[in-house]
Structure formats: C-alpha cells, structure tokens
Enzyme design. Structure first.
Site, PDB file in Angstrom:
ATOM      1  N   HIS A   8       0.824  -1.208   0.000  1.00 52.74           N
ATOM      2  CA  HIS A   8       0.000   0.000   0.000  1.00 52.74           C
ATOM      3  C   HIS A   8       0.856   1.256   0.000  1.00 52.74           C
ATOM      4  O   HIS A   8       2.041   1.215   0.275  1.00 52.74           O
ATOM      5  CB  HIS A   8      -0.984   0.027   1.177  1.00 52.74           C
ATOM      6  CG  HIS A   8      -0.344   0.129   2.531  1.00 52.74           C
ATOM      7  ND1 HIS A   8      -0.044  -0.979   3.296  1.00 52.74           N
ATOM      8  CD2 HIS A   8       0.053   1.204   3.264  1.00 52.74           C
ATOM      9  CE1 HIS A   8       0.502  -0.583   4.441  1.00 52.74           C
ATOM     10  NE2 HIS A   8       0.572   0.740   4.447  1.00 52.74           N
ATOM     11  N   HIS A  91       3.912   7.393   3.251  1.00 50.38           N
ATOM     12  CA  HIS A  91       4.868   6.284   3.193  1.00 50.38           C
ATOM     13  C   HIS A  91       4.476   5.283   2.112  1.00 50.38           C
ATOM     14  O   HIS A  91       3.366   5.335   1.585  1.00 50.38           O
ATOM     15  CB  HIS A  91       4.971   5.576   4.556  1.00 50.38           C
ATOM     16  CG  HIS A  91       3.730   4.837   4.961  1.00 50.38           C
ATOM     17  ND1 HIS A  91       2.701   5.439   5.659  1.00 50.38           N
ATOM     18  CD2 HIS A  91       3.351   3.548   4.778  1.00 50.38           C
ATOM     19  CE1 HIS A  91       1.744   4.542   5.888  1.00 50.38           C
ATOM     20  NE2 HIS A  91       2.115   3.393   5.357  1.00 50.38           N
ATOM     21  N   GLU A 140       7.637   1.478   5.044  1.00 51.57           N
ATOM     22  CA  GLU A 140       7.100   0.479   5.964  1.00 51.57           C
ATOM     23  C   GLU A 140       7.408  -0.899   5.399  1.00 51.57           C
ATOM     24  O   GLU A 140       7.226  -1.135   4.201  1.00 51.57           O
ATOM     25  CB  GLU A 140       5.586   0.661   6.119  1.00 51.57           C
ATOM     26  CG  GLU A 140       4.934  -0.351   7.042  1.00 51.57           C
ATOM     27  CD  GLU A 140       3.425  -0.145   7.174  1.00 51.57           C
ATOM     28  OE1 GLU A 140       2.792  -0.973   7.842  1.00 51.57           O
ATOM     29  OE2 GLU A 140       2.872   0.825   6.598  1.00 51.57           O
TER      30      GLU A 140
END
Length: 148
Positions: A8, A91, A140
């Site tokens: 994502h 992010h 991440e």
C-alpha cells in the site's frame, strides 16, 4: 531478504471522510473498508482497494491506498499534517516473508529502523525505515499476511 510486492501507499489526511468521498467521486473507487482506530499508533485508517487484473477486481491482491487520519495531537501524523495541511503521501509499504529477518537485514546494512516492530493495520508485524536511509521516502516493511 527479498523484496515483496507493494502492499500500500499511505496517504495522510486531515479527514478520512472527505478523502473517502474524493476516492469515490473523483477516482471511481468502489471498494473502501470501514475506517477503524489504531490507538497504539495514534491513527484512524481505512483502505481503498485498487483494481487488479483485467476484470477490475480489487482486494488484498491489489495495491491499496491507506488513508491515515490522526486520532489527536499526540499522533505522529499530526506533525506531518502541520507541514502539509491538505495531506499527502506519507509512506510506501512493501511486503516481506519474514519481518524479523528483514529487520535484521536492514539493520545489518546500517539502515535506521524507527521504533520497535509492532502489529500494523493488516494485523501483521511491521516496522518503519528512516526516510534519509531510503531515498527520502518513509518506508514500511510488513510481513505478508498468511491468509493471502
């Protein structure tokens, strides 16, 4: 360590409700999860599924947009929104098979890991890497969900 798929892209927003309306009305999104609170991380999140394959179906096999709203002044997203009042890309998140192995890999390369490994919005272990060590992008790393 082997790079997995892009799971994502995190988008910080001052209002998840307004962002959901944008993705529905402007972008034509049809699959959006119900927003939920992650008090341990100080945020409210929801996921916008993007289409995959020729049939246009979305879901966990496609890259998602994670909408992130701060739960209060203590939220790490609060500072980001102070600098970017309209919100914006926060992010990128990549999957790995083993998050502990990936963390050791990055630490072995001298990359700065931000905080402890914890459980993320998908219910799997995650950690973040400092943007200065990742070409300017907060990154991440997420363990691939076992049911997908």
């Amino acid at each position: 360590m082997k790079l997995g798929r892009l799971n994502h892209i995190g988008i910080a927003t001052p209002s998840i409700a307004d962002s959901i309306a944008h993705y529905r009305e402007t972008m034509g999104a049809t699959q959006i999860t119900e927003p939920f609170d992650l008090p341990a991380q100080g945020v409210k999140v929801c996921f916008v599924d993007t289409p995959t394959g020729s049939d246009g179906s979305g879901g966990m096999n496609g890259t998602q947009i994670e909408l992130i709203e701060p739960l209060g002044e203590d939220s790490p997203i609060h500072g980001f929104l102070a600098k970017n009042p309209a919100g914006g890309q926060h992010h990128v998140c990549f999957e790995v098979e083993d998050v502990a192995e990936a963390r050791a890999w990055f630490e072995g390369q001298g990359k700065r890991v931000l905080g402890p490994t914890r459980i993320g919005a998908h219910g799997t272990p995650i950690f973040f890497l400092h943007p200065k060590d990742m070409m300017g992008q907060l990154t991440e790393i997420m363990e691939t969900p076992r049911d997908h």
